[in-house]
Write a protein that holds these residues in place. Sequence first.
Motif, PDB file in Angstrom:
ATOM      1  N   TRP A  42       1.147  -1.148  -0.024  1.00  0.00           N
ATOM      2  CA  TRP A  42       0.090  -0.419  -0.133  1.00  0.00           C
ATOM      3  C   TRP A  42       0.949   1.252   0.291  1.00  0.00           C
ATOM      4  O   TRP A  42       0.507   2.493  -0.553  1.00  0.00           O
ATOM      5  CB  TRP A  42      -1.008  -0.415   0.820  1.00  0.00           C
ATOM      6  CG  TRP A  42      -2.015  -1.065   1.024  1.00  0.00           C
ATOM      7  CD1 TRP A  42      -3.072  -2.177   1.647  1.00  0.00           C
ATOM      8  CD2 TRP A  42      -2.699  -1.287   0.195  1.00  0.00           C
ATOM      9  NE1 TRP A  42      -2.980  -2.472   1.766  1.00  0.00           N
ATOM     10  CE2 TRP A  42      -3.982  -1.949   0.198  1.00  0.00           C
ATOM     11  CE3 TRP A  42      -3.646  -0.089  -0.656  1.00  0.00           C
ATOM     12  CZ2 TRP A  42      -4.983  -2.432  -0.549  1.00  0.00           C
ATOM     13  CZ3 TRP A  42      -4.892  -0.546  -1.437  1.00  0.00           C
ATOM     14  CH2 TRP A  42      -5.432  -1.382  -1.311  1.00  0.00           C
ATOM     15  N   ALA A  43       2.050   0.907   0.841  1.00  0.00           N
ATOM     16  CA  ALA A  43       3.406   2.129  -0.060  1.00  0.00           C
ATOM     17  C   ALA A  43       3.101   2.786  -0.997  1.00  0.00           C
ATOM     18  O   ALA A  43       3.939   4.177  -1.073  1.00  0.00           O
ATOM     19  CB  ALA A  43       4.076   1.950   1.498  1.00  0.00           C
ATOM     20  N   PHE A  44       3.573   1.183  -1.308  1.00  0.00           N
ATOM     21  CA  PHE A  44       4.891   1.570  -2.625  1.00  0.00           C
ATOM     22  C   PHE A  44       3.987   1.341  -4.117  1.00  0.00           C
ATOM     23  O   PHE A  44       4.718   1.535  -4.769  1.00  0.00           O
ATOM     24  CB  PHE A  44       5.982   0.819  -2.669  1.00  0.00           C
ATOM     25  CG  PHE A  44       6.978   1.511  -0.992  1.00  0.00           C
ATOM     26  CD1 PHE A  44       7.492   2.169  -1.122  1.00  0.00           C
ATOM     27  CD2 PHE A  44       7.488   1.005  -0.308  1.00  0.00           C
ATOM     28  CE1 PHE A  44       7.705   3.635  -0.036  1.00  0.00           C
ATOM     29  CE2 PHE A  44       7.958   0.815   0.851  1.00  0.00           C
ATOM     30  CZ  PHE A  44       8.570   2.709   1.246  1.00  0.00           C
ATOM     31  N   CYS A  45       3.233   0.264  -4.017  1.00  0.00           N
ATOM     32  CA  CYS A  45       2.714   0.029  -5.144  1.00  0.00           C
ATOM     33  C   CYS A  45       1.598   0.162  -6.175  1.00  0.00           C
ATOM     34  O   CYS A  45       1.168   0.710  -7.095  1.00  0.00           O
ATOM     35  CB  CYS A  45       2.506  -1.467  -5.269  1.00  0.00           C
ATOM     36  SG  CYS A  45       4.028  -2.825  -4.687  1.00  0.00           S
ATOM     37  N   PHE A  99     -13.748  -8.345  12.147  1.00  0.00           N
ATOM     38  CA  PHE A  99     -13.887  -6.346  11.955  1.00  0.00           C
ATOM     39  C   PHE A  99     -13.346  -5.913  12.463  1.00  0.00           C
ATOM     40  O   PHE A  99     -12.821  -4.737  12.010  1.00  0.00           O
ATOM     41  CB  PHE A  99     -15.435  -6.035  12.700  1.00  0.00           C
ATOM     42  CG  PHE A  99     -16.137  -4.613  12.453  1.00  0.00           C
ATOM     43  CD1 PHE A  99     -16.141  -4.324  10.654  1.00  0.00           C
ATOM     44  CD2 PHE A  99     -15.474  -3.856  13.628  1.00  0.00           C
ATOM     45  CE1 PHE A  99     -16.631  -2.914  10.630  1.00  0.00           C
ATOM     46  CE2 PHE A  99     -15.887  -2.405  13.027  1.00  0.00           C
ATOM     47  CZ  PHE A  99     -16.506  -1.952  11.776  1.00  0.00           C
ATOM     48  N   ILE A 100     -12.670  -6.096  13.456  1.00  0.00           N
ATOM     49  CA  ILE A 100     -11.535  -5.223  13.900  1.00  0.00           C
ATOM     50  C   ILE A 100     -10.347  -5.184  12.878  1.00  0.00           C
ATOM     51  O   ILE A 100      -9.460  -4.447  13.298  1.00  0.00           O
ATOM     52  CB  ILE A 100     -11.085  -4.918  15.663  1.00  0.00           C
ATOM     53  CG1 ILE A 100     -12.254  -4.747  16.199  1.00  0.00           C
ATOM     54  CG2 ILE A 100      -9.698  -4.632  16.143  1.00  0.00           C
ATOM     55  CD1 ILE A 100     -12.745  -5.246  18.209  1.00  0.00           C
ATOM     56  N   TYR A 101      -9.704  -6.401  13.338  1.00  0.00           N
ATOM     57  CA  TYR A 101      -8.985  -6.819  12.544  1.00  0.00           C
ATOM     58  C   TYR A 101      -8.758  -5.987  10.576  1.00  0.00           C
ATOM     59  O   TYR A 101      -8.067  -5.417  10.294  1.00  0.00           O
ATOM     60  CB  TYR A 101      -8.402  -8.459  12.090  1.00  0.00           C
ATOM     61  CG  TYR A 101      -8.063  -8.459  13.563  1.00  0.00           C
ATOM     62  CD1 TYR A 101      -6.896  -8.261  14.244  1.00  0.00           C
ATOM     63  CD2 TYR A 101      -7.995  -9.863  13.862  1.00  0.00           C
ATOM     64  CE1 TYR A 101      -6.453  -9.248  15.692  1.00  0.00           C
ATOM     65  CE2 TYR A 101      -8.423 -10.887  14.907  1.00  0.00           C
ATOM     66  CZ  TYR A 101      -6.989 -10.286  16.071  1.00  0.00           C
ATOM     67  OH  TYR A 101      -6.295 -11.093  17.037  1.00  0.00           O
ATOM     68  N   VAL A 102      -9.610  -6.544  10.860  1.00  0.00           N
ATOM     69  CA  VAL A 102     -10.013  -5.687   8.599  1.00  0.00           C
ATOM     70  C   VAL A 102     -10.096  -4.523   9.078  1.00  0.00           C
ATOM     71  O   VAL A 102      -9.443  -3.545   8.231  1.00  0.00           O
ATOM     72  CB  VAL A 102     -11.461  -6.087   8.357  1.00  0.00           C
ATOM     73  CG1 VAL A 102     -11.811  -5.815   7.360  1.00  0.00           C
ATOM     74  CG2 VAL A 102     -10.861  -7.865   7.716  1.00  0.00           C
ATOM     75  N   THR A 103     -10.532  -3.303  10.141  1.00  0.00           N
ATOM     76  CA  THR A 103     -10.420  -2.063  10.046  1.00  0.00           C
ATOM     77  C   THR A 103      -8.847  -1.947  10.387  1.00  0.00           C
ATOM     78  O   THR A 103      -8.969  -0.761   9.474  1.00  0.00           O
ATOM     79  CB  THR A 103     -11.536  -1.400  11.333  1.00  0.00           C
ATOM     80  OG1 THR A 103     -12.739  -2.027  10.428  1.00  0.00           O
ATOM     81  CG2 THR A 103     -11.389  -0.641  11.370  1.00  0.00           C
ATOM     82  N   ILE A 108      -3.951   0.823   8.010  1.00  0.00           N
ATOM     83  CA  ILE A 108      -3.165   1.026   7.777  1.00  0.00           C
ATOM     84  C   ILE A 108      -2.886   1.209   6.224  1.00  0.00           C
ATOM     85  O   ILE A 108      -2.057   2.088   6.064  1.00  0.00           O
ATOM     86  CB  ILE A 108      -2.599  -0.226   8.220  1.00  0.00           C
ATOM     87  CG1 ILE A 108      -2.413  -0.190  10.242  1.00  0.00           C
ATOM     88  CG2 ILE A 108      -0.883  -0.375   7.304  1.00  0.00           C
ATOM     89  CD1 ILE A 108      -1.724  -1.627  10.299  1.00  0.00           C
ATOM     90  N   ALA A 109      -4.244   0.830   5.253  1.00  0.00           N
ATOM     91  CA  ALA A 109      -3.574   1.414   4.312  1.00  0.00           C
ATOM     92  C   ALA A 109      -3.638   2.904   3.857  1.00  0.00           C
ATOM     93  O   ALA A 109      -3.003   2.843   3.290  1.00  0.00           O
ATOM     94  CB  ALA A 109      -4.808   0.630   3.140  1.00  0.00           C
ATOM     95  N   LEU A 110      -4.760   3.237   4.409  1.00  0.00           N
ATOM     96  CA  LEU A 110      -4.944   4.339   4.546  1.00  0.00           C
ATOM     97  C   LEU A 110      -4.398   5.281   5.079  1.00  0.00           C
ATOM     98  O   LEU A 110      -3.535   6.394   4.247  1.00  0.00           O
ATOM     99  CB  LEU A 110      -6.243   4.510   5.112  1.00  0.00           C
ATOM    100  CG  LEU A 110      -7.774   4.449   3.797  1.00  0.00           C
ATOM    101  CD1 LEU A 110      -8.914   4.589   4.740  1.00  0.00           C
ATOM    102  CD2 LEU A 110      -8.020   4.700   2.449  1.00  0.00           C
TER     103      LEU A 110
END
Length: 178
Positions: A42-45, A99-103, A108-110
């Motif tokens: 998510w940071a470089f691709c 739900f907590i893990y996916v959130t 982190i991606a955002l």
Amino acid sequence: MDALFDLFSSLIDVLSALLNVVVNLVRVVLPWLPLLAWIGYWAFCVNWTKAFPILRRGGMIGVLLLMLAAVLVWGAVAPPEGGKHYMVGLAVSNFAGKFIYVTMLTCIALLCGSAQLSGAFGRFGEFPEEPAEDDHGHGHDDHGHGHGHGHDDGHSHGDHGHDAHGGHGHDHHAAHAH
């Protein structure tokens, strides 16, 4: 001769200690490798200069639906042992934990996107511009055939490349349909 043997023995000890450091480092990093790969992707691709406007125009609804689907599938496929997740001293049910893990993964991606847009990654967070489309919107260029799309050569769109008998006046224009 004993000094040479001691030097050789010391070098072997140093190499053995370095090998132990590498093995222990791999043992520490290996469980975190999927998260590091997630952050790296998510940071470089991802080109966030193109992704953020899409998210603002309504793409976030699609992200939320994908999050919901991930929670439902992950919760059904891999329930935790005992039916509960234990986070920060709390016992959380299966789907609430997922739900907590996916959130957290989505946040982190955002955050990686925000860091890329801020310029924190320098040249590693830059993407080269794609070549611009042609002005006519046809999706093709002249292909080196010597004709322009202005049709100054006497042909209209209807008879482009055809002679009076319905045949092809130019064999290399046969596959060049509009």
